[in-house]
Design an enzyme around this catalytic site. Structure first.
Site, PDB file in Angstrom:
ATOM      1  N   ASN A 217       0.892  -1.134  -0.128  1.00 57.61           N
ATOM      2  CA  ASN A 217      -0.057   0.089   0.002  1.00 57.61           C
ATOM      3  C   ASN A 217       0.835   1.249  -0.049  1.00 57.61           C
ATOM      4  OD1 ASN A 217       0.530   0.768   2.887  1.00 57.61           O
ATOM      5  ND2 ASN A 217      -0.569  -1.300   3.286  1.00 57.61           N
ATOM      6  N   LYS A 345     -13.620   0.902  16.202  1.00 58.04           N
ATOM      7  CA  LYS A 345     -12.529   0.294  16.021  1.00 58.04           C
ATOM      8  C   LYS A 345     -11.808   0.195  17.275  1.00 58.04           C
ATOM      9  CE  LYS A 345     -10.995   0.236  11.886  1.00 58.04           C
ATOM     10  NZ  LYS A 345     -10.652   1.040  10.674  1.00 58.04           N
TER      11      LYS A 345
HETATM   12  O1  C5P Z   1      -8.963  -2.339  11.136  1.00 64.28           O
HETATM   13  P1  C5P Z   1      -8.056  -1.510  10.428  1.00 64.28           P
HETATM   14  O2  C5P Z   1      -7.354  -2.001   9.653  1.00 64.28           O
HETATM   15  O3  C5P Z   1      -8.959  -0.195   9.932  1.00 64.28           O
HETATM   16  O4  C5P Z   1      -7.341  -0.817  11.768  1.00 64.28           O
HETATM   17  C1  C5P Z   1      -6.113  -0.136  11.827  1.00 64.28           C
HETATM   18  C2  C5P Z   1      -5.252  -0.208  12.700  1.00 64.28           C
HETATM   19  O5  C5P Z   1      -5.164  -1.609  13.103  1.00 64.28           O
HETATM   20  C3  C5P Z   1      -3.874   0.319  12.629  1.00 64.28           C
HETATM   21  O6  C5P Z   1      -3.416   0.739  14.115  1.00 64.28           O
HETATM   22  C4  C5P Z   1      -3.129  -0.826  12.068  1.00 64.28           C
HETATM   23  O7  C5P Z   1      -1.776  -0.688  12.577  1.00 64.28           O
HETATM   24  C5  C5P Z   1      -3.906  -1.991  12.969  1.00 64.28           C
HETATM   25  N1  C5P Z   1      -3.881  -3.336  12.118  1.00 64.28           N
HETATM   26  C6  C5P Z   1      -3.089  -4.349  12.568  1.00 64.28           C
HETATM   27  N2  C5P Z   1      -3.326  -5.518  11.962  1.00 64.28           N
HETATM   28  C7  C5P Z   1      -3.859  -5.413  10.598  1.00 64.28           C
HETATM   29  C8  C5P Z   1      -4.514  -4.524  10.268  1.00 64.28           C
HETATM   30  C9  C5P Z   1      -4.538  -3.258  10.990  1.00 64.28           C
HETATM   31  O8  C5P Z   1      -2.586  -4.223  13.606  1.00 64.28           O
HETATM   32  N3  C5P Z   1      -4.128  -6.801  10.129  1.00 64.28           N
END
Ligand code: C5P
Length: 414
Positions: A217, A345
């Site tokens: 990304n 979240k």
């Molecule tokens: O659920 P989402 O991806 O939007 O959440 C974002 C947060 O979760 C960020 O702090 C990101 O670093 C963390 N994250 C994670 N593992 C993932 C996806 C996101 O720790 N697989």
């Protein structure tokens, strides 16, 4: 606030008009702004405009004899807490690099003892000219800071790099520079995060398909690196777990490089055990390829269907295992219903603090040095104004310190 004095040099560029917003905003914030115009700048915007906005004398020429200060270039250099040049044309950069003082601005720069911040603006070819680039490198080596020009359509009808950074961005850099100075002068006092251990993740992850291709990304890692920078400056023992990015390791920070979400999970689990504050600023790929091929995949049919498997939600895992004395911070980038989605979240992942930003807000997001975010705890919400990512990092860390103190006080009452 002790009234700080900013000397703002404005040189002859069509973007000189943007300096008016800078002066207006700084004056409203309570700074004293002394403006020095080169004669070319005065042809674009008359001195009276700046005088009206700063409520102070404006200086154009060394020897016009209209000012109280007998030797204005020395007086201005002496009173400046920060010297800013915006817009800085190629000429002033060349003069400063060579030590030429043939007008008020260049002479004041020669006499200046405080930090200097320049925001270049010029035609793309002038900016890219090796002479200009060498001058910028020379000045940077001497301690000048630069706010990079933006890219786009320039006033000369050419497209490229050379557009003056936006006034809000310049003001944010000015406040951050003043802040760093304050920090330096408070260096003798004990640092607020001394004895704390901070673990922060940053950047994207890369999920390999085969030896040459991957899924990733646009994360630049800038926000996570800025948090690590701020943590180290605040005295924390700082570990930065970094995905593949092209950023230098901040001073006094231990860096662990990772590639995939699984690498990140392993590193975070190991590091989190001994951490006080854990910050997940990394943009983790939610899915990875079900199969990673050992050899480069050959192309075959007109369409290709891939199978993906879900990556572990690292933040959620850390939320489940965190100790009472640990503080966990997550990030959320949303494109709609920011506050509600971010709150959901935060609660579902058991975070103590959540930093939420909207991808569509200007000045926020991946590539910039600034951010506009909402800081959220289970019982508070604050919308923060545009600021540098390092300044935001500092706020995040100091908020986490307060949260940890609150947990400690709560535990000692019960
Ligand atoms: O659920 P989402 O991806 O939007 O959440 C974002 C947060 O979760 C960020 O702090 C990101 O670093 C963390 N994250 C994670 N593992 C993932 C996806 C996101 O720790 N697989």
């Amino acid at each position: 606030m002790e009234k700080k004095t900013i000397v703002l040099g404005v040189t002859g560029s069509i973007s000189a008009f943007k300096a008016c917003s800078i002066v207006s905003s700084l004056t409203k914030k309570g700074y004293a702004v002394d403006v020095i115009l080169t004669r070319h700048a005065a042809a674009f915007v008359p001195p009276l405009t700046f005088a009206a906005l700063s409520h102070r004398d404006v200086y154009v020429d060394e020897f016009d004899g209209t000012h109280e200060a007998l030797i204005p270039h020395i007086e201005l250099a002496r009173r400046a807490d920060l010297f800013v040049i915006a817009p800085a044309d190629a000429n002033i950069l060349a003069k400063a690099a060579c030590g030429i003082g043939d007008d008020l601005l260049s002479s004041a720069l020669l006499a200046c003892m405080c930090p200097i911040l320049a925001a270049p603006a010029m035609n793309v070819h002038m900016y890219e000219n090796p002479a200009t680039q060498t001058n910028i490198a020379t000045l940077a080596k001497r301690g000048w800071s630069f706010i990079e020009p933006g890219e786009g359509m320039l006033a000369c009808a050419e497209t490229g790099k050379g557009r003056l950074a936006e006034p809000e961005e310049i003001v944010a850099h000015i406040e951050s520079a003043l802040h760093n100075q304050e920090e330096a002068s408070a260096a003798l006092e004990p640092l607020p995060l001394a004895g704390k251990r901070v673990v922060v993740s940053a950047g994207p992850t890369q999920e390999a398909l085969d030896p040459v291709r991957f899924l990733s990304n646009h994360s630049s890692g800038k926000q996570g690196f800025a948090i690590a920078t701020a943590a180290a400056k605040l005295g924390a023992d700082t570990v930065l777990v970094a995905g593949p990015v092209h950023l230098p390791t901040p001073e006094n920070v231990k860096r662990i490089d990772i590639v995939s979400a699984l690498d990140l999970e392993k590193a975070m689990k190991e590091q989190a055990e001994s951490a006080d504050f854990i910050i997940m600023a990394a943009a983790v790929a939610d899915y990875r390829f079900a199969t990673t091929h050992e050899q480069k995949m050959k192309k075959s049919g007109d369409t290709l269907t891939m199978e993906f498997v879900k990556s572990p939600d690292i933040l959620r895992g850390l939320g489940q295992t965190k100790r009472d004395d640990q503080v966990l911070c997550g990030f959320a980038m949303e494109t709609e219903n920011l506050d509600a989605n971010a709150r959901e979240k935060m609660l579902s992942k058991n975070c103590d603090l959540l930093v939420a930003n909207n991808l569509h807000t200007q000045g926020a997001g991946f590539m910039t040095d600034t951010n506009i975010v909402t800081l959220m705890t289970p019982d508070s919400l604050s919308h923060l104004p545009l600021q540098t990512k390092e300044e935001l990092g500092r706020k995040i860390l100091l908020t986490m310190l307060e949260i940890q103190k609150g947990k400690h006080d709560h535990a000692s009452v019960h």
